[in-house]
Design a protein around this motif. Structure first.
Motif, PDB file in Angstrom:
ATOM      1  N   ALA A 152      31.453  46.343  68.097  1.00  0.00           N
ATOM      2  CA  ALA A 152      30.480  46.028  67.050  1.00  0.00           C
ATOM      3  C   ALA A 152      30.480  47.089  66.260  1.00  0.00           C
ATOM      4  O   ALA A 152      30.171  48.261  66.576  1.00  0.00           O
ATOM      5  N   SER A 195      22.067  49.342  59.460  1.00  0.00           N
ATOM      6  CA  SER A 195      21.750  47.888  59.491  1.00  0.00           C
ATOM      7  C   SER A 195      20.730  47.701  60.537  1.00  0.00           C
ATOM      8  O   SER A 195      20.697  48.430  61.522  1.00  0.00           O
ATOM      9  N   ASN A 208      20.298  49.173  64.322  1.00  0.00           N
ATOM     10  CA  ASN A 208      18.987  49.810  64.660  1.00  0.00           C
ATOM     11  C   ASN A 208      18.651  48.991  66.222  1.00  0.00           C
ATOM     12  O   ASN A 208      18.399  49.768  66.807  1.00  0.00           O
ATOM     13  N   VAL A 228      24.398  41.284  68.305  1.00  0.00           N
ATOM     14  CA  VAL A 228      23.245  40.882  67.743  1.00  0.00           C
ATOM     15  C   VAL A 228      23.707  39.978  66.687  1.00  0.00           C
ATOM     16  O   VAL A 228      24.607  40.267  65.674  1.00  0.00           O
ATOM     17  N   SER A 260      16.634  52.441  67.162  1.00  0.00           N
ATOM     18  CA  SER A 260      16.372  53.593  66.292  1.00  0.00           C
ATOM     19  C   SER A 260      14.888  53.688  65.788  1.00  0.00           C
ATOM     20  O   SER A 260      14.079  52.705  65.899  1.00  0.00           O
ATOM     21  N   GLY A 261      14.550  54.948  65.533  1.00  0.00           N
ATOM     22  CA  GLY A 261      13.008  55.244  65.009  1.00  0.00           C
ATOM     23  C   GLY A 261      13.267  56.135  63.809  1.00  0.00           C
ATOM     24  O   GLY A 261      14.347  56.470  63.205  1.00  0.00           O
ATOM     25  N   GLY A 311      27.905  48.100  62.670  1.00  0.00           N
ATOM     26  CA  GLY A 311      26.852  47.768  61.512  1.00  0.00           C
ATOM     27  C   GLY A 311      27.528  48.338  60.270  1.00  0.00           C
ATOM     28  O   GLY A 311      28.278  48.121  59.533  1.00  0.00           O
ATOM     29  N   ALA A 312      26.421  49.607  59.934  1.00  0.00           N
ATOM     30  CA  ALA A 312      26.918  50.109  58.619  1.00  0.00           C
ATOM     31  C   ALA A 312      27.667  51.325  59.025  1.00  0.00           C
ATOM     32  O   ALA A 312      28.042  52.139  58.051  1.00  0.00           O
ATOM     33  N   GLY A 313      27.894  51.720  60.232  1.00  0.00           N
ATOM     34  CA  GLY A 313      28.823  52.828  60.797  1.00  0.00           C
ATOM     35  C   GLY A 313      28.087  54.035  60.403  1.00  0.00           C
ATOM     36  O   GLY A 313      28.895  55.122  60.191  1.00  0.00           O
ATOM     37  N   THR A 314      26.720  54.126  60.508  1.00  0.00           N
ATOM     38  CA  THR A 314      26.096  55.568  60.286  1.00  0.00           C
ATOM     39  C   THR A 314      25.741  56.284  61.655  1.00  0.00           C
ATOM     40  O   THR A 314      25.130  57.108  61.727  1.00  0.00           O
ATOM     41  N   GLY A 315      26.024  55.488  62.735  1.00  0.00           N
ATOM     42  CA  GLY A 315      25.563  56.015  64.082  1.00  0.00           C
ATOM     43  C   GLY A 315      26.170  57.592  64.201  1.00  0.00           C
ATOM     44  O   GLY A 315      27.096  57.777  63.641  1.00  0.00           O
ATOM     45  N   SER A 363      16.200  57.819  58.853  1.00  0.00           N
ATOM     46  CA  SER A 363      16.654  58.564  57.480  1.00  0.00           C
ATOM     47  C   SER A 363      17.546  58.137  57.028  1.00  0.00           C
ATOM     48  O   SER A 363      17.954  58.304  55.788  1.00  0.00           O
ATOM     49  N   SER A 364      18.470  57.242  57.770  1.00  0.00           N
ATOM     50  CA  SER A 364      19.604  56.749  57.161  1.00  0.00           C
ATOM     51  C   SER A 364      19.286  55.185  56.604  1.00  0.00           C
ATOM     52  O   SER A 364      20.174  54.336  56.362  1.00  0.00           O
TER      53      SER A 364
HETATM   54  C1  FAD Z   1      21.980  60.769  57.594  1.00  0.00           C
HETATM   55  C2  FAD Z   1      21.578  60.076  58.995  1.00  0.00           C
HETATM   56  C3  FAD Z   1      20.223  60.064  59.264  1.00  0.00           C
HETATM   57  C4  FAD Z   1      19.962  59.347  60.504  1.00  0.00           C
HETATM   58  N1  FAD Z   1      18.710  59.346  60.759  1.00  0.00           N
HETATM   59  C5  FAD Z   1      18.047  58.698  62.019  1.00  0.00           C
HETATM   60  C6  FAD Z   1      16.906  58.677  62.300  1.00  0.00           C
HETATM   61  O1  FAD Z   1      15.923  59.162  61.743  1.00  0.00           O
HETATM   62  N2  FAD Z   1      16.672  57.910  63.311  1.00  0.00           N
HETATM   63  C7  FAD Z   1      17.556  57.280  64.110  1.00  0.00           C
HETATM   64  O2  FAD Z   1      17.186  56.671  64.951  1.00  0.00           O
HETATM   65  N3  FAD Z   1      18.896  57.413  63.786  1.00  0.00           N
HETATM   66  C8  FAD Z   1      19.291  58.043  62.561  1.00  0.00           C
HETATM   67  N4  FAD Z   1      20.682  58.197  62.249  1.00  0.00           N
HETATM   68  C9  FAD Z   1      21.700  57.228  63.217  1.00  0.00           C
HETATM   69  C10 FAD Z   1      21.786  55.974  62.787  1.00  0.00           C
HETATM   70  O3  FAD Z   1      21.864  55.531  61.519  1.00  0.00           O
HETATM   71  C11 FAD Z   1      20.983  54.778  63.535  1.00  0.00           C
HETATM   72  O4  FAD Z   1      21.400  55.008  64.837  1.00  0.00           O
HETATM   73  C12 FAD Z   1      21.457  53.361  63.052  1.00  0.00           C
HETATM   74  O5  FAD Z   1      20.669  52.631  63.736  1.00  0.00           O
HETATM   75  C13 FAD Z   1      22.582  53.038  63.171  1.00  0.00           C
HETATM   76  O6  FAD Z   1      22.793  51.735  62.506  1.00  0.00           O
HETATM   77  P1  FAD Z   1      24.299  51.213  61.801  1.00  0.00           P
HETATM   78  O7  FAD Z   1      24.114  49.848  61.267  1.00  0.00           O
HETATM   79  O8  FAD Z   1      25.026  52.204  60.964  1.00  0.00           O
HETATM   80  O9  FAD Z   1      25.215  50.991  63.291  1.00  0.00           O
HETATM   81  P2  FAD Z   1      26.565  51.444  63.723  1.00  0.00           P
HETATM   82  O10 FAD Z   1      26.706  52.945  63.362  1.00  0.00           O
HETATM   83  O11 FAD Z   1      27.446  50.769  62.938  1.00  0.00           O
HETATM   84  O12 FAD Z   1      26.449  51.231  65.112  1.00  0.00           O
HETATM   85  C14 FAD Z   1      25.769  51.819  65.786  1.00  0.00           C
HETATM   86  C15 FAD Z   1      26.014  51.038  67.352  1.00  0.00           C
HETATM   87  O13 FAD Z   1      25.337  50.038  67.100  1.00  0.00           O
HETATM   88  C16 FAD Z   1      26.352  48.860  67.776  1.00  0.00           C
HETATM   89  N5  FAD Z   1      26.116  47.734  66.847  1.00  0.00           N
HETATM   90  C17 FAD Z   1      26.111  47.857  65.497  1.00  0.00           C
HETATM   91  N6  FAD Z   1      25.819  46.647  65.137  1.00  0.00           N
HETATM   92  C18 FAD Z   1      25.610  45.926  66.166  1.00  0.00           C
HETATM   93  C19 FAD Z   1      25.052  44.428  66.273  1.00  0.00           C
HETATM   94  N7  FAD Z   1      25.126  43.606  65.377  1.00  0.00           N
HETATM   95  N8  FAD Z   1      25.300  44.195  67.670  1.00  0.00           N
HETATM   96  C20 FAD Z   1      25.522  44.902  68.701  1.00  0.00           C
HETATM   97  N9  FAD Z   1      25.783  46.115  68.508  1.00  0.00           N
HETATM   98  C21 FAD Z   1      25.916  46.671  67.173  1.00  0.00           C
HETATM   99  C22 FAD Z   1      27.593  49.622  67.681  1.00  0.00           C
HETATM  100  O14 FAD Z   1      28.502  49.226  68.427  1.00  0.00           O
HETATM  101  C23 FAD Z   1      27.416  50.974  67.756  1.00  0.00           C
HETATM  102  O15 FAD Z   1      27.133  51.178  69.403  1.00  0.00           O
HETATM  103  C24 FAD Z   1      21.102  58.626  61.386  1.00  0.00           C
HETATM  104  C25 FAD Z   1      22.308  58.876  60.847  1.00  0.00           C
HETATM  105  C26 FAD Z   1      22.816  59.481  59.448  1.00  0.00           C
HETATM  106  C27 FAD Z   1      24.028  59.400  58.936  1.00  0.00           C
END
Ligand code: FAD
Length: 475
Positions: free
Chosen positions: A215, A286, A290, A351, A295-296, A217-221, A280-281
């Motif tokens: 899965a 997404s 989160n 999710v 995430s926090g 979301g936005a790929g910021t992980g 911070s992202s």
């Molecule tokens: C500049 C920057 C700052 C950041 N700051 C923080 C911070 O302050 N705190 C923090 O906690 N994190 C931070 N992060 C990390 C990241 O943004 C978080 O972990 C965020 O929650 C990831 O969300 P995403 O939508 O990008 O998920 P993705 O990167 O796309 O995926 C993350 C994980 O979630 C899973 N996933 C995604 N969507 C679903 C779904 N619908 N159902 C089931 N699984 C799913 C994926 O398989 C993967 O394992 C930061 C990242 C960056 C690049």
């Protein structure tokens, strides 16, 4: 270091060094005699440098054998039967393991073929355990070389509308990595569902064909969780992104998984509400991501992580079953499965819908910026603030390298000669804020702060935080 010691009761007696320039120093130990090799197989942790041990401890026998619990990643207690499967083989295995010890780890330097990103239920956990080894949780190699791309495309095209399936190399390229860009891989196909029914159909088809699913979301992980499997389907939830309902009286919002974190607060703002967890992202990440990462953000000290701000999650398991965890009431009877899925990194379910709690916006927020001529003194000041019984709305430290990196980028006006700065936020009514800031100021002065500034307006408060929030892109 001082903060870590305060909160985690660190035992440094076995550390290789006696003075520490970094956290890494205090976690570096001499390798014990005969530790290596435990096992020559690449799936088994053989030394501290091969991976990270995320959690370890006793498997507690709480009531009777099969109800034994162990503490897993991110501190949540899991029942053995939840992990192993509540069936005859699962119960037999649980009886064998009760009273023993457990560890879970994340491997370093994984090879692509080892990255088995398959969602797992009890059986997969059980299969991944090798009872004859010293290391409790091993990793199972999986062979997906027989996956036939044409069959996958054909099966998914049957359940998705045109434009929701991509399989040409140039279309796959944007999905090759998440925020951990050191690891890249092209998926076999990318599926972009916009409804729960489509997610169900995709997962059922993949389950039948034995295709792994990741899965996204936005790929910021930053942990590589959304790294595609080369023989698998990348399930992007980015287009599944509508806010379904916002109830200002109940202070809740029901949203689809691809909704951006910040978009929830933007939608709630006219009602004087916001969604508290603020990674911070947040402009991009997404809510589905989160939930998966628990995430926090800077405000989670007072307002909690994602897990503390959810009421209900709907999701789809790897074999296409829809599950609903939690409910719209403040507390739900039975096992806290909502907490189980939160932080499970997409391994338990995809999710598809999230009900979040909304928080009233405070009347006022002010941020204190304190400079220190020594990082340890700044760390001690954090401990002193908490020890004084103050729970600030936000509390973050940046060292000189960080302030130097971000100042160029955001012009926050940080004191660049300081070895470290602390940002400490207070929120509430004007009276509460004034009282708390006076207490914080007293603690900071007592802790040796060389300069203390209090934000005079919202623009200055945002500027203080801007550097902290931009640390990643600035570096
Ligand atoms: C500049 C920057 C700052 C950041 N700051 C923080 C911070 O302050 N705190 C923090 O906690 N994190 C931070 N992060 C990390 C990241 O943004 C978080 O972990 C965020 O929650 C990831 O969300 P995403 O939508 O990008 O998920 P993705 O990167 O796309 O995926 C993350 C994980 O979630 C899973 N996933 C995604 N969507 C679903 C779904 N619908 N159902 C089931 N699984 C799913 C994926 O398989 C993967 O394992 C930061 C990242 C960056 C690049």
């Amino acid at each position: 270091m001082a903060v870590w010691k305060t909160f985690s009761d660190l035992d440094l007696s076995e550390a290789r060094k006696t003075t520490f320039d970094s956290l890494h120093d205090c976690f570096t130990r001499e390798l014990k005699p005969d530790l290596r090799p435990i096992d020559g197989r690449p799936g088994v942790l053989t030394s501290p440098s091969d991976g990270i041990v995320g959690a370890c401890g006793r498997i507690e026998d709480l009531q009777y054998g099969t109800d034994a619990q162990l503490f897993q990643a991110k501190g949540f207690p899991y029942r053995l039967l939840d992990l192993l499967g509540d069936d005859a083989p699962g119960r037999a295995l649980a009886r064998q393991l009760q009273g023993g010890s457990q560890s879970s780890g994340r491997r370093g330097a994984a090879r692509e073929s080892d990255r088995q990103r398959v969602q797992s239920g009890g059986k997969a956990w059980r299969d991944s355990m090798n009872l004859n080894e010293d290391v409790t949780l091993g990793e199972q190699e999986a062979d997906f070389s027989a996956v036939d791309k044409a069959r996958v495309v054909e099966a998914l095209a049957r359940v998705l509308p045109p434009g929701a399936l991509m399989y040409e190399s140039e279309d796959l390229r944007p999905y090759e990595c998440d925020g951990l860009a050191a690891y890249r891989a092209l998926p076999l196909v990318v599926a972009l569902p916009t409804t729960e029914a489509q997610v169900v159909a995709i997962l059922k088809a993949c389950s039948e064909l034995g295709v792994p699913v990741v899965a996204r979301g936005a790929g910021t992980g930053l942990s590589g969780g959304a790294l595609p499997h080369t023989q698998g389907v990348l399930l992007s939830l980015a287009r599944f992104n509508r806010i379904l309902k916002l109830d200002p009286h109940a202070r809740t919002a029901v949203v689809q998984p691809g909704v951006r974190n910040l978009a929830i607060s933007e939608a709630a703002a006219p009602h004087g509400l916001y969604y508290a967890p603020d990674p911070s992202s947040q402009i991009a990440c997404s809510i589905g991501g989160n939930v998966a990462e628990n995430s926090g953000g800077v405000h989670c000290l007072k307002y909690g992580l994602t897990v503390h701000n959810l009421l209900r999650v709907r999701g789809v398991t790897i074999d296409g079953e829809v599950v609903e965890l939690g409910n719209h009431a403040l507390d739900a009877p039975g096992y806290d499965l909502l907490a189980l899925i939160t932080g499970s990194e997409g391994m338990l379910a995809v999710v598809t819908e999230v009900t979040v709690k909304l928080t009233p916006k405070p009347q006022l927020a002010q941020c204190v910026l304190a400079a220190f001529d020594d990082v340890i003194r700044a760390g001690d000041a954090v401990a002193a603030i908490i020890a004084a019984g103050i729970i600030p709305a936000g509390l973050e430290m940046m060292d000189q390298a960080a302030t130097a990196a971000v100042e160029e980028f955001v012009r926050a006006g940080y004191p660049l000669d300081a070895k470290a700065i602390l940002l400490c936020e207070s929120d509430g009514t004007p009276e509460e804020v004034a009282e708390e800031i006076a207490r914080v100021r007293a603690v900071l002065e007592h802790s040796g702060a060389t300069e203390i500034r209090v934000s005079r307006d919202e623009a200055e408060r945002m500027r203080f935080w801007a550097g902290r929030k931009a640390a990643f892109p600035a570096a």
